[in-house]
Scaffold this motif. Sequence first.
Motif, short mmCIF file in Angstrom:
data_model
loop_
_atom_site.label_atom_id
_atom_site.label_comp_id
_atom_site.label_asym_id
_atom_site.label_seq_id
_atom_site.Cartn_x
_atom_site.Cartn_y
_atom_site.Cartn_z
N UNK A 25 -8.65 -2.52 -2.07
CA UNK A 25 -7.89 -2.94 -1.05
C UNK A 25 -6.42 -2.86 -1.26
N UNK A 26 -6.05 -3.39 -2.62
CA UNK A 26 -4.54 -3.19 -2.98
C UNK A 26 -4.05 -2.08 -2.90
N UNK A 27 -4.94 -0.95 -3.33
CA UNK A 27 -4.29 0.53 -3.34
C UNK A 27 -4.18 0.99 -2.00
N UNK A 28 -5.26 0.72 -1.13
CA UNK A 28 -5.02 1.00 0.44
C UNK A 28 -3.81 0.42 1.11
N UNK A 31 -0.67 2.24 -0.32
CA UNK A 31 -0.47 3.50 0.42
C UNK A 31 0.14 3.31 1.75
N UNK A 32 -0.45 2.34 2.61
CA UNK A 32 -0.14 1.97 3.86
C UNK A 32 1.56 1.46 3.79
N UNK A 33 1.78 0.65 2.76
CA UNK A 33 3.24 0.28 2.72
C UNK A 33 4.12 1.09 2.63
N UNK A 34 3.73 2.34 1.63
CA UNK A 34 4.65 3.43 1.24
C UNK A 34 4.77 4.27 2.74
N UNK A 35 3.78 4.54 3.41
CA UNK A 35 3.90 5.19 4.72
C UNK A 35 4.90 4.56 5.53
N UNK A 36 4.73 3.19 5.64
CA UNK A 36 5.71 2.32 6.70
C UNK A 36 7.06 2.61 6.04
N UNK A 43 17.05 3.33 6.74
CA UNK A 43 17.14 1.88 7.06
C UNK A 43 16.38 1.12 6.38
N UNK A 44 15.18 1.46 5.68
CA UNK A 44 14.33 0.84 4.75
C UNK A 44 13.92 -0.50 5.60
N UNK A 45 13.42 -1.14 4.53
CA UNK A 45 12.88 -2.78 5.02
C UNK A 45 12.97 -3.47 3.93
N UNK A 46 13.03 -4.89 4.50
CA UNK A 46 13.19 -6.16 3.46
C UNK A 46 11.54 -6.46 3.29
N UNK A 47 11.46 -7.16 2.20
CA UNK A 47 10.15 -7.49 2.12
C UNK A 47 9.39 -8.24 3.19
N UNK A 48 10.22 -9.09 3.63
CA UNK A 48 9.80 -9.86 4.79
C UNK A 48 9.58 -8.84 6.08
N UNK A 49 10.32 -7.90 6.33
CA UNK A 49 9.91 -6.94 7.52
C UNK A 49 8.63 -6.43 6.96
N UNK A 50 8.35 -5.87 5.94
CA UNK A 50 7.37 -5.08 5.39
C UNK A 50 6.00 -6.07 5.58
N UNK A 54 2.89 -5.28 8.46
CA UNK A 54 1.45 -5.11 7.61
C UNK A 54 0.51 -6.35 8.02
N UNK A 55 1.12 -7.53 8.47
CA UNK A 55 0.32 -8.73 8.70
C UNK A 55 -0.25 -9.31 7.61
N UNK A 56 0.78 -9.38 6.44
CA UNK A 56 0.31 -9.76 5.10
C UNK A 56 1.60 -11.03 4.86
N UNK A 57 1.27 -12.15 3.91
CA UNK A 57 2.40 -12.80 3.57
C UNK A 57 3.16 -12.21 2.84
N UNK A 58 4.50 -12.71 2.54
CA UNK A 58 5.41 -12.25 1.88
C UNK A 58 4.89 -12.03 0.32
N UNK A 59 4.19 -13.01 -0.02
CA UNK A 59 3.76 -12.85 -1.48
C UNK A 59 2.84 -12.03 -1.79
N UNK A 60 2.33 -11.52 -0.82
CA UNK A 60 1.52 -10.32 -0.99
C UNK A 60 2.11 -8.82 -1.03
#
Length: 103
Positions: A25-28, A31-36, A43-50, A54-60
């Motif tokens: 799940x972490x690998x998937x 990969x999705x995070x890198x695509x985004x 422009x990039x992304x902050x961790x919060x935007x990311x 991805x509908x995840x918590x910032x910690x994730x």
Amino acid sequence: MTPLFDHGQHARATKAQAFIVVKPKQQARKQLALILLRKAGRRGLTREQWAEVLNLKVQSICSIALELLRDGLAVENGGRRKTSSGSSAAVIVAAEFAGSDDQ
């Protein structure tokens, strides 16, 4: 029955089992995070935007971001953006967009 004092053996076994279950799940997610991140371009992304996309918590997303940074696939470009709490957060871009001034 687990002895009262097992010197962490049970905890180590449980942690190892959890890692095996979560790794695919972490690998998937990585990969999705890198695509985004690549879609975000210069422009990039902050961790919060990311995390929000991805509908995840910032910690994730932090562990995913760290892996991408360590692997050389992403770079903190020196840019900063305000977060929802008003603090300043680092902007991360895909490595191919590193060095761009557009933040």
